[in-house]
Design a protein around this motif. Structure first.
Motif: not given
Length: 153
Positions: A22-32
């Motif tokens: 969406s225009s205001k995404p929520v970002l979550a964490e992850r590792s490569a």
């Protein structure tokens, strides 16, 4: 990008990854999950990523079709054009996310003909191998960190 590097990705309100945020995404964490190297060329509408197995064996090339918007002071901003191409060392091609390309096009987010034309150019040029398949990062290099301000996004 060594295995374990921090990354952020868009999720919905329930924390499920979304492919068209969406225009205001929520970002979550992850590792490569594996070592990777991205090859970017100015003006190209794609990047070529090389991925290695945890054992250090080269695994595959990943062509990410994208548009570069420009430098934001910390990194280059790009727009993912959804279509991806995986090329294995035995030269097998596997197209990925064609459905997402069509969905994004139906929303007016991209022009699928331009994306497919870039895909045709990459396959015709056949840039594999890239010459970077034997690359190994220096074990003394520090683990990458996200730019300041991304710690709590």
């Amino acid at each position: 990008m060594p295995r374990g590097s921090p990354a952020r990705y868009p999720v919905d309100a329930e924390g499920v990854e979304v492919r068209i945020p969406s225009s205001k995404p929520v970002l979550a964490e992850r590792s490569a999950s594996r070592d990777a190297l991205a090859l970017e060329r100015p003006g190209a509408r794609h990047s070529i990523w090389l991925f290695w197995e945890p054992t250090g064996t080269f695994a595959y090339w990943y062509v990410n079709f994208e548009r570069t918007l420009g430098w934001n002071g910390a990194c280059f901003d790009t727009v993912d054009e959804k279509l991806d191409l995986i090329v294995t060392p035995d030269k097998t091609l596997r197209w990925k996310d064609e459905d997402e390309l069509e969905h994004a096009a139906s929303l007016g987010l991209l022009e699928p003909d331009k994306v497919r034309a870039e895909a045709d150019r990459v396959v015709a040029a056949w840039p594999f191998p890239t010459g970077w398949e034997g690359f190994r990062s220096d074990p003394d290099w520090p683990q990458p960190r996200l730019p300041r301000g991304w710690e709590h996004v």
